[in-house]
Design a protein around this motif. Structure first.
Motif, PDB file in Angstrom:
ATOM      1  N   ALA A  29      10.457 -57.431  31.220  1.00  0.00           N
ATOM      2  CA  ALA A  29      10.454 -57.216  29.771  1.00  0.00           C
ATOM      3  C   ALA A  29      10.135 -58.503  29.019  1.00  0.00           C
ATOM      4  N   VAL A  30      10.756 -59.598  29.404  1.00  0.00           N
ATOM      5  CA  VAL A  30      10.502 -60.856  28.706  1.00  0.00           C
ATOM      6  C   VAL A  30       9.088 -61.351  29.028  1.00  0.00           C
ATOM      7  N   LEU A  32       6.503 -59.566  29.603  1.00  0.00           N
ATOM      8  CA  LEU A  32       5.573 -58.757  28.810  1.00  0.00           C
ATOM      9  C   LEU A  32       5.615 -59.099  27.325  1.00  0.00           C
ATOM     10  N   SER A  33       6.663 -59.778  26.865  1.00  0.00           N
ATOM     11  CA  SER A  33       6.719 -60.203  25.467  1.00  0.00           C
ATOM     12  C   SER A  33       6.026 -61.550  25.248  1.00  0.00           C
ATOM     13  N   ASP A  36       2.801 -61.580  23.151  1.00  0.00           N
ATOM     14  CA  ASP A  36       3.120 -61.421  21.726  1.00  0.00           C
ATOM     15  C   ASP A  36       3.543 -62.756  21.125  1.00  0.00           C
ATOM     16  N   ILE A  37       4.448 -63.438  21.809  1.00  0.00           N
ATOM     17  CA  ILE A  37       4.970 -64.707  21.319  1.00  0.00           C
ATOM     18  C   ILE A  37       3.840 -65.724  21.162  1.00  0.00           C
ATOM     19  N   ALA A  51       3.422 -59.384  15.100  1.00  0.00           N
ATOM     20  CA  ALA A  51       2.748 -59.090  16.358  1.00  0.00           C
ATOM     21  C   ALA A  51       1.991 -57.780  16.180  1.00  0.00           C
ATOM     22  N   TYR A  56      -2.097 -59.090  20.666  1.00  0.00           N
ATOM     23  CA  TYR A  56      -1.609 -59.051  22.045  1.00  0.00           C
ATOM     24  C   TYR A  56      -2.764 -58.909  23.030  1.00  0.00           C
ATOM     25  N   TYR A  77      -0.510 -54.185  27.309  1.00  0.00           N
ATOM     26  CA  TYR A  77       0.085 -53.764  26.036  1.00  0.00           C
ATOM     27  C   TYR A  77       0.794 -52.417  26.194  1.00  0.00           C
ATOM     28  N   ARG A  80       3.960 -52.937  28.196  1.00  0.00           N
ATOM     29  CA  ARG A  80       4.908 -53.617  27.317  1.00  0.00           C
ATOM     30  C   ARG A  80       5.582 -52.610  26.383  1.00  0.00           C
ATOM     31  N   LEU A  84       9.559 -52.080  26.562  1.00  0.00           N
ATOM     32  CA  LEU A  84      10.382 -52.574  25.457  1.00  0.00           C
ATOM     33  C   LEU A  84      10.889 -51.473  24.534  1.00  0.00           C
ATOM     34  N   HIS A  85      10.148 -50.373  24.436  1.00  0.00           N
ATOM     35  CA  HIS A  85      10.539 -49.351  23.468  1.00  0.00           C
ATOM     36  C   HIS A  85      11.094 -48.076  24.078  1.00  0.00           C
TER      37      HIS A  85
END
Length: 192
Positions: A29-30, A32-33, A36-37, A51, A56, A77, A80, A84-85
């Protein structure tokens, strides 16, 4: 700067720690973020930063392209978004029927491999379709997957050492601050 700045390195180190602790969902999860970061770090800090899918996917296409045979920025994406969702790897527009990550303790070793399992195949006495294991299955090694993304982020941030937006945004990344965040929390371990 020839190494990863501490602000981004703190996030990447947490992915590594999660992998070491066998907290694979957390690590995935992190990881895949991270695109975005990084994509948002490139934005003007004086304007609202959000974001987006385009940011992305664009960041992935510029920085991760070629690291995977079967995944592109759109695929990452979609994974991710699912992770995440919704807490799973599926997405209605995915080109894979199932995505699975193999842990380092698995006796079966594969990374970035698509396996096709025909309907009607019986696995352990159960039809593959009932197990949601029919169709195109993408198998990824969790360590190699996360390390590929972390390596891309490290190379990217080093290449951005003279980018004024990246340099101005880096100090604002969330991270563990063992001595606090003066003047708000002096001497009090803080995540900010």
């Amino acid at each position: 700067m020839t190494s990863t700045p501490p602000e981004l390195d703190a996030i990447l180190a947490e992915i590594s720690k999660a992998l070491d602790a066998k907290l694979y969902y957390l690590a995935i999860a992190v990881a895949l973020s991270v695109p975005d970061i990084c994509a948002c770090l490139e934005c003007d800090p004086e304007k609202p930063i959000w974001a987006t899918k385009d940011k992305y996917v664009g960041w992935c296409e510029r920085n991760i392209a070629g690291r995977f045979k079967n995944l592109d920025g759109e695929d990452l994406y979609r994974i991710r978004g699912g992770v995440l969702h919704q807490g799973h790897f599926e997405h209605p527009k995915s080109k894979f029927d199932r995505i699975m990550f193999l842990g380092p303790d698995s006796r079966f070793k594969a990374h970035d491999v698509v396996v096709h399992v025909a309907e009607g195949v019986i696995l352990g006495g159960v039809d593959a379709k009932e197990l949601r294991l029919s169709g195109d299955l993408l198998q990824l090694d969790v360590l190699r997957f996360c390390e590929s993304i972390m390596d891309a982020a490290r190379k990217w941030v080093v290449s951005k050492e003279s980018d004024p937006y990246v340099q101005k945004n880096l100090p604002n990344l969330v991270r563990y601050r063992p001595n606090g965040l003066p003047p708000f929390s002096v001497g009090v371990p803080t995540i900010a």
